[in-house]
Design a protein around this motif. Sequence first.
Motif, PDB file in Angstrom:
ATOM      1  N   ILE A  26       0.861  -1.178   0.000  1.00 50.95           N
ATOM      2  CA  ILE A  26       0.000   0.000   0.000  1.00 50.95           C
ATOM      3  C   ILE A  26       0.901   1.233   0.000  1.00 50.95           C
ATOM      4  N   SER A  27       0.345   2.391  -0.309  1.00 48.95           N
ATOM      5  CA  SER A  27       1.145   3.612  -0.382  1.00 48.95           C
ATOM      6  C   SER A  27       1.505   4.106   1.018  1.00 48.95           C
ATOM      7  N   GLU A  28       2.561   4.919   1.066  1.00 47.71           N
ATOM      8  CA  GLU A  28       2.978   5.499   2.340  1.00 47.71           C
ATOM      9  C   GLU A  28       1.887   6.411   2.889  1.00 47.71           C
ATOM     10  N   LYS A  29       1.169   7.108   2.009  1.00 44.63           N
ATOM     11  CA  LYS A  29       0.063   7.966   2.444  1.00 44.63           C
ATOM     12  C   LYS A  29      -1.034   7.143   3.106  1.00 44.63           C
ATOM     13  N   THR A  30      -1.328   5.976   2.543  1.00 44.77           N
ATOM     14  CA  THR A  30      -2.343   5.101   3.131  1.00 44.77           C
ATOM     15  C   THR A  30      -1.896   4.609   4.500  1.00 44.77           C
ATOM     16  N   VAL A  31      -0.605   4.304   4.631  1.00 45.50           N
ATOM     17  CA  VAL A  31      -0.076   3.883   5.932  1.00 45.50           C
ATOM     18  C   VAL A  31      -0.283   5.003   6.952  1.00 45.50           C
ATOM     19  N   LYS A  32       0.031   6.234   6.567  1.00 43.34           N
ATOM     20  CA  LYS A  32      -0.145   7.372   7.482  1.00 43.34           C
ATOM     21  C   LYS A  32      -1.597   7.492   7.929  1.00 43.34           C
ATOM     22  N   ASN A  33      -2.525   7.268   6.995  1.00 45.17           N
ATOM     23  CA  ASN A  33      -3.944   7.334   7.351  1.00 45.17           C
ATOM     24  C   ASN A  33      -4.311   6.248   8.352  1.00 45.17           C
ATOM     25  N   HIS A  34      -3.788   5.044   8.133  1.00 45.98           N
ATOM     26  CA  HIS A  34      -4.052   3.947   9.071  1.00 45.98           C
ATOM     27  C   HIS A  34      -3.476   4.270  10.453  1.00 45.98           C
ATOM     28  N   VAL A  35      -2.261   4.797  10.480  1.00 46.57           N
ATOM     29  CA  VAL A  35      -1.634   5.137  11.765  1.00 46.57           C
ATOM     30  C   VAL A  35      -2.461   6.197  12.494  1.00 46.57           C
ATOM     31  N   SER A  36      -2.921   7.200  11.769  1.00 45.95           N
ATOM     32  CA  SER A  36      -3.754   8.250  12.382  1.00 45.95           C
ATOM     33  C   SER A  36      -5.030   7.657  12.962  1.00 45.95           C
ATOM     34  N   ASN A  37      -5.651   6.724  12.227  1.00 44.33           N
ATOM     35  CA  ASN A  37      -6.873   6.075  12.717  1.00 44.33           C
ATOM     36  C   ASN A  37      -6.594   5.253  13.964  1.00 44.33           C
ATOM     37  N   ILE A  38      -5.457   4.554  13.963  1.00 45.22           N
ATOM     38  CA  ILE A  38      -5.084   3.740  15.128  1.00 45.22           C
ATOM     39  C   ILE A  38      -4.912   4.614  16.352  1.00 45.22           C
ATOM     40  N   LEU A  39      -4.179   5.728  16.209  1.00 44.82           N
ATOM     41  CA  LEU A  39      -3.946   6.621  17.346  1.00 44.82           C
ATOM     42  C   LEU A  39      -5.254   7.173  17.874  1.00 44.82           C
ATOM     43  N   GLN A  40      -6.148   7.542  16.964  1.00 48.03           N
ATOM     44  CA  GLN A  40      -7.433   8.098  17.383  1.00 48.03           C
ATOM     45  C   GLN A  40      -8.278   7.056  18.109  1.00 48.03           C
ATOM     46  N   LYS A  41      -8.361   5.858  17.550  1.00 45.22           N
ATOM     47  CA  LYS A  41      -9.192   4.810  18.146  1.00 45.22           C
ATOM     48  C   LYS A  41      -8.635   4.328  19.485  1.00 45.22           C
ATOM     49  N   MET A  42      -7.302   4.313  19.613  1.00 51.02           N
ATOM     50  CA  MET A  42      -6.681   3.871  20.863  1.00 51.02           C
ATOM     51  C   MET A  42      -6.534   5.009  21.866  1.00 51.02           C
ATOM     52  N   ASN A  43      -6.875   6.231  21.430  1.00 50.54           N
ATOM     53  CA  ASN A  43      -6.819   7.411  22.290  1.00 50.54           C
ATOM     54  C   ASN A  43      -5.412   7.636  22.851  1.00 50.54           C
ATOM     55  N   VAL A  44      -4.425   7.586  21.954  1.00 45.54           N
ATOM     56  CA  VAL A  44      -3.028   7.823  22.336  1.00 45.54           C
ATOM     57  C   VAL A  44      -2.470   8.926  21.432  1.00 45.54           C
ATOM     58  N   ASN A  45      -1.318   9.465  21.832  1.00 45.45           N
ATOM     59  CA  ASN A  45      -0.763  10.625  21.139  1.00 45.45           C
ATOM     60  C   ASN A  45       0.226  10.286  20.038  1.00 45.45           C
ATOM     61  N   ASP A  46       0.918   9.139  20.157  1.00 44.80           N
ATOM     62  CA  ASP A  46       1.934   8.832  19.156  1.00 44.80           C
ATOM     63  C   ASP A  46       2.105   7.327  19.015  1.00 44.80           C
ATOM     64  N   ARG A  47       2.972   6.953  18.090  1.00 46.76           N
ATOM     65  CA  ARG A  47       3.192   5.548  17.759  1.00 46.76           C
ATOM     66  C   ARG A  47       3.720   4.755  18.948  1.00 46.76           C
ATOM     67  N   THR A  48       4.630   5.364  19.697  1.00 44.82           N
ATOM     68  CA  THR A  48       5.218   4.661  20.838  1.00 44.82           C
ATOM     69  C   THR A  48       4.162   4.305  21.867  1.00 44.82           C
ATOM     70  N   GLN A  49       3.281   5.261  22.181  1.00 45.12           N
ATOM     71  CA  GLN A  49       2.208   4.974  23.136  1.00 45.12           C
ATOM     72  C   GLN A  49       1.285   3.879  22.622  1.00 45.12           C
ATOM     73  N   ALA A  50       1.027   3.907  21.317  1.00 38.81           N
ATOM     74  CA  ALA A  50       0.169   2.882  20.735  1.00 38.81           C
ATOM     75  C   ALA A  50       0.778   1.495  20.888  1.00 38.81           C
ATOM     76  N   VAL A  51       2.080   1.390  20.640  1.00 37.18           N
ATOM     77  CA  VAL A  51       2.761   0.100  20.756  1.00 37.18           C
ATOM     78  C   VAL A  51       2.756  -0.394  22.200  1.00 37.18           C
ATOM     79  N   VAL A  52       3.053   0.493  23.140  1.00 38.96           N
ATOM     80  CA  VAL A  52       3.082   0.100  24.550  1.00 38.96           C
ATOM     81  C   VAL A  52       1.705  -0.386  24.999  1.00 38.96           C
ATOM     82  N   GLU A  53       0.647   0.341  24.612  1.00 40.08           N
ATOM     83  CA  GLU A  53      -0.705  -0.075  24.980  1.00 40.08           C
ATOM     84  C   GLU A  53      -1.082  -1.400  24.320  1.00 40.08           C
TER      85      GLU A  53
END
Length: 235
Positions: free
Chosen positions: A198-225
Motif C-alpha cells: 500500500i502507499s505510504e500515504k495510506t499507511v499514514k492514514n491507518h496510523v492516524s486512525n489507530i492513534l485516534q481509536k486507541m486514544n493515544v498521542n503517538d506511535r510509541t504509546q500505541a505500541v506500549v498499549e
Amino acid sequence: MKGLSEKNKIVLIDDHRLFREGMKRILEMEGQFEVVAEAGDGADALKLVQNYSPHIVLMDINMPSMNGVETAKKLSDEYSHIKVIMMSIHDDESFVTHAVKAGASGYLLKEMDTDSLIEAVRVVAEGGAYIHPKVMNKLVTEYRRLAAVGVSTSSDFVGIGDIEYRKPLHLLTRRECEVLQLLADGRSNRSIGEQLYISEKTVKNHVSNILQKMNVNDRTQAVVEAIKNGWVKVR
C-alpha cells in the motif's frame, strides 16, 4: 509551518566535532535536510533554537554541562512544536524511557547505517516517532515483564500472510491490526507500505486512525498499549 519546498532545518548537538561533521554531511547529502547550526552542549542548544527556529534538534544524550534529557525537557516545555531526536551509544531501555518522557520523538543508536539514519529522521520530520528497533525490542520486553500481572494471556493469534497479531477487532480493522503489529516491529511508514503493498500515504492514514481509536498521542504509546493488552506479538 514548513513550506512544501522548504528543507527541514536541523540543529545538531554533540560534544564530538568529528561526529558532528560526519552527521552534517550525511544529512545534507539527502537534500531534504539542512543543518543550520551546531554545538557541543545542551545549554548551547537552547540558544541556537531561539536564534535559528529549527524544525528538528538532533542531539547526543550524553553531553557535558546539560545532557540531552535535560535539554529535551526544556525544549519540550518552551518549544513544543520542535521535534527532538536523541542519539546514543546506549541501547538500554532506561535511556529511551527517560528520553521519551522528556519529550523526544526519536531515539537513534550511533551504530545505525546511513540509510536507516535518514529514514529515521524523515519519519520524525513527517510527524511520526522512531525508536531504533534494537532498543524498542528491549523496551517492550521489559514492559511486558513489569506489566506481567494483568496482561492478557490470550493466544488467539490471527495470521495474514506472514504477519501475526492478536485480535483487537472490537476496536481496529483487520488492516489496522496488521499496521499496529508492524509498528511494534519498529517499522517505518515506508517499510510498512512495502510490506503490505500500500502507499505510504495510506499507511499514514491507518496510523492516524489507530492513534485516534486507541486514544493515544503517538506511535510509541500505541505500541506500549498494544503490548499491555496483548494485541501484538513481540518478536
